[in-house]
Design an enzyme around this catalytic site. Structure first.
Site, PDB file in Angstrom:
ATOM      1  N   LYS A 490       0.837  -1.207   0.000  1.00 25.04           N
ATOM      2  CA  LYS A 490       0.000   0.000   0.000  1.00 25.04           C
ATOM      3  C   LYS A 490       0.871   1.256   0.000  1.00 25.04           C
ATOM      4  O   LYS A 490       2.069   1.184   0.312  1.00 25.04           O
ATOM      5  CB  LYS A 490      -0.888  -0.015   1.233  1.00 25.04           C
ATOM      6  CG  LYS A 490      -0.084  -0.003   2.524  1.00 25.04           C
ATOM      7  CD  LYS A 490      -0.960  -0.291   3.732  1.00 25.04           C
ATOM      8  CE  LYS A 490      -0.122  -0.263   4.991  1.00 25.04           C
ATOM      9  NZ  LYS A 490      -0.805  -0.907   6.107  1.00 25.04           N
ATOM     10  N   ARG A 588     -11.111   0.606  13.986  1.00 24.08           N
ATOM     11  CA  ARG A 588     -10.976   1.412  12.773  1.00 24.08           C
ATOM     12  C   ARG A 588     -11.998   0.900  11.770  1.00 24.08           C
ATOM     13  O   ARG A 588     -12.986   1.541  11.492  1.00 24.08           O
ATOM     14  CB  ARG A 588      -9.536   1.261  12.246  1.00 24.08           C
ATOM     15  CG  ARG A 588      -9.178   2.140  11.116  1.00 24.08           C
ATOM     16  CD  ARG A 588      -7.661   2.115  10.840  1.00 24.08           C
ATOM     17  NE  ARG A 588      -7.168   0.812  10.394  1.00 24.08           N
ATOM     18  CZ  ARG A 588      -5.897   0.586  10.057  1.00 24.08           C
ATOM     19  NH1 ARG A 588      -4.998   1.560  10.124  1.00 24.08           N
ATOM     20  NH2 ARG A 588      -5.508  -0.604   9.661  1.00 24.08           N
ATOM     21  N   TYR A 715      15.203  31.448   5.375  1.00 28.22           N
ATOM     22  CA  TYR A 715      13.989  32.186   5.734  1.00 28.22           C
ATOM     23  C   TYR A 715      13.943  32.525   7.212  1.00 28.22           C
ATOM     24  O   TYR A 715      14.324  31.702   8.051  1.00 28.22           O
ATOM     25  CB  TYR A 715      12.761  31.317   5.453  1.00 28.22           C
ATOM     26  CG  TYR A 715      12.321  31.300   4.021  1.00 28.22           C
ATOM     27  CD1 TYR A 715      11.904  32.470   3.388  1.00 28.22           C
ATOM     28  CD2 TYR A 715      12.281  30.095   3.322  1.00 28.22           C
ATOM     29  CE1 TYR A 715      11.477  32.431   2.067  1.00 28.22           C
ATOM     30  CE2 TYR A 715      11.850  30.049   2.012  1.00 28.22           C
ATOM     31  CZ  TYR A 715      11.457  31.230   1.381  1.00 28.22           C
ATOM     32  OH  TYR A 715      11.028  31.187   0.093  1.00 28.22           O
ATOM     33  N   MET A 764      10.881  25.091   0.806  1.00 31.41           N
ATOM     34  CA  MET A 764       9.970  24.172   0.129  1.00 31.41           C
ATOM     35  C   MET A 764      10.736  23.176  -0.758  1.00 31.41           C
ATOM     36  O   MET A 764      10.450  21.985  -0.741  1.00 31.41           O
ATOM     37  CB  MET A 764       8.962  24.946  -0.717  1.00 31.41           C
ATOM     38  CG  MET A 764       7.875  24.045  -1.271  1.00 31.41           C
ATOM     39  SD  MET A 764       6.724  24.881  -2.376  1.00 31.41           S
ATOM     40  CE  MET A 764       5.776  25.862  -1.247  1.00 31.41           C
TER      41      MET A 764
END
Ligand SMILES: *Cc1c(COP(=O)(O)O)cnc(C)c1O
Length: 817
Positions: A490, A588, A715, A764
C-alpha cells in the site's frame, strides 16, 4: 577439449550418487538449476534440490511442470515416484554434489586459475585484474560477487573452452567453509586481500580466521598476501609475493599522495627499484586494492611501464543493474558498463522479471575479447535471447552486424557503432517497452542511457532490490513453510515504488499482495502483476474497476457487504473472493464480535461471494508494554473466526500478524502473515531481525558559498552563524518530504563520508547544510538518509511516516546487484 555438456552416465560417476533412477540414460545436461523460479533451457538442465532457507525438494513439482527432467535429490527423498518422466540422482548432500560437479568441471581446464579471498576488496580486485589482464587473456571471472558455497560452484560451471584464464572469488563467513571452496577452485595463484576484525563474523579468533582464509593457499603454486594482516605465513613450497608498507616485503609501499581531486599516486620499491603508479581513485580502499593488483602483475612478470599505463586507465566498476523510468513510458535497465555472457544472462533474468510492458527490448554491443570464438559466443547469445523471449534487438558493433543471421528469429536492427545508433533515434523510437541497455565500456553506452532515461530532478530515492529480497527471505525463514505470506504494498509500497516492487515480490512467489485503494491495485494489474491482490478500502464507486481487474475487496461492514453482493448479482457473478475484516481492538474498520452471528447467517445464505480469508489487525504487537492486549486480540480473533467458520460451513484462511508480530509472536502466524515495513528494511517494536536497508535518499550539492559569522541563513533568519562557515545548498525541501522539523541542525546528512547538519529553516524545495571543513564541493553527492528509524525519532514521528512521505517528484531508482 573441455565441454559443458555431460551425459547422464558421466554425471552418475561424478556425483557419486548412492542410488539413481535413470529411465532416460541418453539425456544430456548443460545447464544447472537450483531455483524453480529461474528455469531455463529445461530439457538439458539438471536441478539440484538444495536445502537453503527453503527446501528445494518442495520445488521439484514446479521445476518438473516447467519441463525439467533431471534432478539431484537427498537420499531420503521419496516423492520421485510422482515424476516418472525424470532422472533422479540420490546423494547424501545436494550442495556437496553440486560442488563435486563444479570441481570436476574445473579440473577439465588446464589454464591459470586465480582465487581471491579476504575480508574486503575481493570483488574489486577481481574486476580490476580482469581489466588489467584482458589484453592478453580471455578471462572468465565469477559474476557479480558470486563467492559463496553455491556461488563459487556456479561460477566454475560457467568455464568454457574459450577461456584461457579464470578469476574466482571465495567468500567465507565461518570456519570449515574454505576447504570446500578450495577443493572446487583449486587455484594456481591465490590472493588474500586483507583480514578485517573478528567480531563481524563467525570465527572464534583472529588466528582462526587467518588460517581459515589462508587455506585457499594450500596447493597453489603462487600466493599473494600482506604480512601486515597475517604475519609471516609458513609456506609449503608455494612461491610467495608479499606487499605492504612495513617490514620485508616484495612490493614495499613508501608513499601515497593525492595528485588532484581524482588521482592518487603510489610509490613503492620492488627489487630495489623505486616505481610509481597513478590510479584514478582517491579512497584508501582503492589504493590498497590497486597495490594488490600491482603485486599480482609484477609476479606475473609484467614490466613496470606497462603496469603503470594500465593502472591509470582503471575504470570504476559499476556492477549494479539500475532500473529507471524511461522516456515515452518505457522502463530502462541500465547495465552499460560491461558485456560478457555471464553478466548478460543475469541482466536478462532481471529483464524477465519486469512485467510492466509486454515489449522487451535489448540494446547490445559487441562482446569484447571474443576473437576466434565468435561463432560460438554469438550462438550462445542468440540462444539466451530466445530463451528469455526478447522481442526486439538492437545491436551496436561490426561483429554483431556480421553475425546478424543468427538473430533472424526476432526483430533486429544492426548498427556499426554507437554514434550511428544515436543519430537514428527519433522521438518515438521507443514506447511502452522495457529496454535493457547492455554494452561493453568502449561502446560508451552511457550516452544511450542518457538519451532514453527520463530526466530526473537531482534528488533520488535509491531502492536496493537485493536488500528487499533479503528482508523478505529473512521473514520467510521464521514462518513455517505452510504459512502463506501477504506482502503489503500500500501507499506506493511504503514510498518505495509500485510495480517495480510488486514484480520482485511476484518473482519471489509471495502469496498475496495488499493495497489500500482500488486505483493502486489497478496500476499493478496494468503493469502485469497477476498475484491475488486484496484491496483494503474499496468503496461502491470502485466496484466496476475491482471486478474488471480481478481485485479482491476487504469487507468490513454490513453495508459494503450488501452493496457489493447486490453489484455482483446484477452482473450474475458467483463465488467472488472477499476478505472479511474483524475489529479486535483497533476500532478502525471491521465487524465486531456481536455482528458475527448475523454475518455468518448472511454469508452462508449466499454463493455470490466466497470468503477467502478472515483477518484482523494487531494494534501494538511490537510493544512489550501491550503484550496482554495483543494476546487478548489474538484470543478474541480465535473465538470470532471459530464461530464464523462453524456458521458458514466452509474453510477460509485466517491472518492477523503484521511485521512486528511475525518476529515476536509465532502463535500469531496462523494461516498467513502480512508483512509490511520489515520488507522495506525497518524494524518495528522491541524485537530485532537482521534487516538490510532498502531505501537511500540522495541528492547533490547545487551551490557552495562562504558566509561570515553573524550573518544568517535561510527564511526568517532562522540561523545566525557563530563563526565563518561554508554553506552548501541541496535540492530537497519539505515539498519532497523532508520535514521542516529537520531544520536548524536537527537533520543531518552525509557528504563525502562526514556527517553535516542543516542550517536555518528547511525551504519548500531546498535546504542548506553547514559543510565547513569537509572539503565538500559543488556537485558532490549528499546522502539524506540511511537510517530511517533514527531520523524518525529525531522529529518525534515513526519511520512509516518518513517513508510514505517522500513525495512522488523524487525519482525512484531501483538497483539489483
Ligand atoms: C499496513 C498494514 C499491515 C502491515 O503492517 P506493518 O507494521 O507495516 O508490518 C498489516 N495489516 C494491515 C491491515 C495493514 O493496514
Amino acid at each position: 577439449m573441455p565441454h559443458n555438456t555431460y551425459s547422464i552416465c558421466q554425471l552418475n560417476d561424478i556425483l557419486s550418487s548412492a542410488r539413481a533412477i535413470l529411465p532416460f540414460p541418453d539425456a544430456q545436461v548443460n545447464t544447472l538449476l537450483y531455483d524453480s523460479r529461474k528455469l531455463s533451457n529445461h530439457e538439458q538442465a539438471l536441478f539440484f534440490a538444495l536445502k537453503g532457507r527453503r527446501d528445494g525438494h518442495h520445488y521439484i513439482r514446479d521445476a518438473y511442470d516447467g519441463g525439467v527432467r533431471n534432478f539431484v535429490v537427498a537420499g531420503n527423498y521419496e516423492d520421485h515416484t510422482c515424476f516418472p518422466l525424470a532422472n533422479f540422482f540420490f546423494v547424501q548432500d545436494t550442495l556437496r554434489a553440486l560442488q563435486q560437479l563444479a570441481a570436476f568441471h574445473r579440473k577439465q581446464f588446464d589454464i591459470p586459475v586465480i582465487g581471491i579471498t579476504g575480508s574486503n576488496g575481493k570483488t574489486i580486485v577481481k574486476e580490476w585484474l580482469y581489466q588489467l589482464l584482458s589484453p592478453e587473456y580471455t578471462i572468465h571471472r565469477s559474476p557479480k560477487s558470486y563467492n559463496s558455497q553455491l556461488g563459487v560452484a556456479l561460477s566454475l560451471w560457467q568455464l568454457e573452452d574459450i577461456h584461457d584464464m579464470a578469476i574466482i572469488e571465495a567468500g567465507i563467513s565461518s570456519a570449515g567453509e574454505m576447504e570446500h571452496l578450495r577443493q572446487m577452485i583449486s587455484p594456481d595463484i591465490a590472493i588474500l586481500t586483507n583480514v578485517g576484525p573478528v567480531h563481524d563474523d563467525g570465527f572464534a579468533s583472529w588466528q582462526q580466521k587467518i588460517s581459515e582464509k589462508a587455506m585457499l593457499f594450500e596447493g597453489a603454486e603462487k600466493i599473494v598476501y600482506s604480512p601486515k594482516y597475517t604475519g609471516e605465513l609458513s609456506l609449503d613450497g608455494q612461491q610467495a609475493f608479499t606487499w605492504g608498507d612495513e617490514g620485508e616485503v616484495d612490493l614495499k609501499v613508501i608513499q601515497m599522495r593525492s595528485l588532484d581531486r581524482n588521482h592518487n599516486e603510489i610509490t613503492a620499491v620492488y627489487r630495489e627499484e623505486t616505481m610509481r603508479i597513478v590510479i584514478p581513485f582517491t579512497d584508501s580502499a582503492a589504493r590498497e586494492n590497486a597495490v594488490i593488483c600491482w603485486a599480482v602483475l609484477l609476479m606475473l612478470g609484467y614490466g613496470h611501464a606497462d603496469i603503470a599505463k594500465r593502472m591509470v586507465a582503471l575504470q570504476p566498476m559499476k556492477m549494479r543493474l539500475e532500473l529507471k523510468k524511461g522516456i515515452n513510458n518505457c522502463s530502462v535497465i541500465d547495465d552499460s558498463y560491461s558485456n560478457d555472457i555471464a553478466s548478460l544472462s543475469i541482466a536478462l533474468e532481471f529483464l524477465k522479471q519486469q512485467q510492466q510492458h509486454t515489449g522487451q527490448t535489448l540494446i547490445l554491443s559487441d562482446i569484447p575479447g571474443v576473437g576466434y570464438d565468435e561463432d560460438k559466443i554469438y550462438g550462445k547469445v542468440a540462444r539466451l535471447l530466445k530463451e528469455n523471449k526478447i522481442n526486439r534487438l538492437i545491436t551496436v558493433g561490426p561483429v554483431l552486424q556480421k553475425n546478424r543471421e543468427k538473430f533472424s528469429f526476432l526483430f533486429h536492427e544492426a548498427f556499426p557503432d554507437t554514434a550511428s545508433f544515436l543519430s537514428s533515434l527519433s522521438p518515438h523510437s521507443f514506447e511502452n517497452e522495457t529496454i535493457l541497455i547492455k554494452g561493453a565500456r568502449s561502446f560508451l553506452f552511457e550516452r544511450i542511457s542518457k538519451a532514453l532515461v527520463f530526466k530526473t530532478h537531482e534528488t533520488v530515492l535509491e531502492i536496493n532490490l537485493n536488500a528487499l529480497e533479503y528482508n523478505l527471505n529473512s521473514y520467510k525463514s521464521i514462518i513455517p513453510e505452510d504459512v502463506k505470506l501477504m506482502a503489503m504494498v500500500k501507499a506506493f509500497s511504503y514510498g518505495s515504488g509500485s510495480f517495480e516492487i510488486a514484480n520482485l515480490l511476484q518473482f519471489n512467489k509471495v502469496d498475496y499482495l495488499a493495497v489500500a485503494y482500488v486505483d493502486e491495485g489497478v496500476d499493478l494489474r496494468k503493469s502485469g502483476i497477476t498475484l491475488p491482490i486484496m484491496v483494503m478500502s474499496p468503496d461502491h464507486t470502485s466496484f466496476e474497476a475491482l471486478l474488471t481487474h480481478k481485485l479482491e475487496p476487504e469487507i468490513y461492514g454490513f453495508s459494503i457487504l450488501e452493496s457489493f453482493t447486490a453489484f455482483l448479482n446484477r452482473h450474475n457473478i458467483k463465488n467472488y473472493p472477499i476478505h472479511v475484516k474483524i475489529d479486535t481492538g483497533m476500532h478502525r474498520l471491521g465487524f465486531q464480535q456481536g455482528d458475527i452471528a448475523e454475518l455468518a447467517g448472511k454469508l452462508s445464505a449466499t454463493d455470490t461471494v466466497q470468503v477467502s480469508t478472515v483477518f484482523s489487525h494487531l494494534v501494538a504487537s511490537g510493544e512489550q508494554a501491550h503484550d496482554d492486549f495483543t494476546l487478548h486480540q489474538l484470543r478474541l480473533f480465535g473465538e470470532v473466526t471459530d464461530t464464523l467458520s462453524r456458521g458458514i460451513g466452509y474453510p477460509f484462511l485466517r491472518h492477523i500478524a503484521n511485521t512486528a508480530a511475525i518476529a515476536r509472536w509465532p502463535q500469531t502466524h496462523l494461516d498467513m502473515v502480512r508483512l509490511g515495513i520489515g520488507l522495506y528494511g525497518v524494524e518495528e517494536g522491541d524485537c530485532t531481525r537482521p534487516l538490510q536497508q532498502v531505501g537511500t535518499l540522495k541528492t547533490t550539492i547545487t551551490q557552495i558559498r562562504q558566509v561570515m559569522a553573524g550573518d544568517s541563513v535561510g527564511y526568517g533568519r532562522g540561523a545566525v552563524l557563530a563563526k565563518d562557515s561554508t554553506i552548501a545548498t541541496v535540492k530537497i525541501g519539505y515539498a519532497d518530504g523532508y520535514d521542516r522539523r529537520f531544520g536548524n541542525g536537527v537533520g543531518q546528512m552525509i557528504v563525502n563520508g562526514s556527517m553535516v547538519s542543516t542550517v536555518g529553516n528547511i525551504c519548500m524545495d531546498m535546504c542548506m547544510l553547514d559543510v565547513s571543513d569537509t572539503g565538500a564541493q559543488e556537485g558532490d553527492e549528499v546522502i539524506i538518509f540511511g537510517d530511517i528509524a533514527q531520523m524518525a525519532e529525531k522529529i518525534g514521528t515513526i519511520p512509516y511516516e518518513i517513508l510514505a512521505g517522500i513525495s512522488q517528484r523524487v525519482k525512484r531508482v531501483y538497483f539489483y546487484e
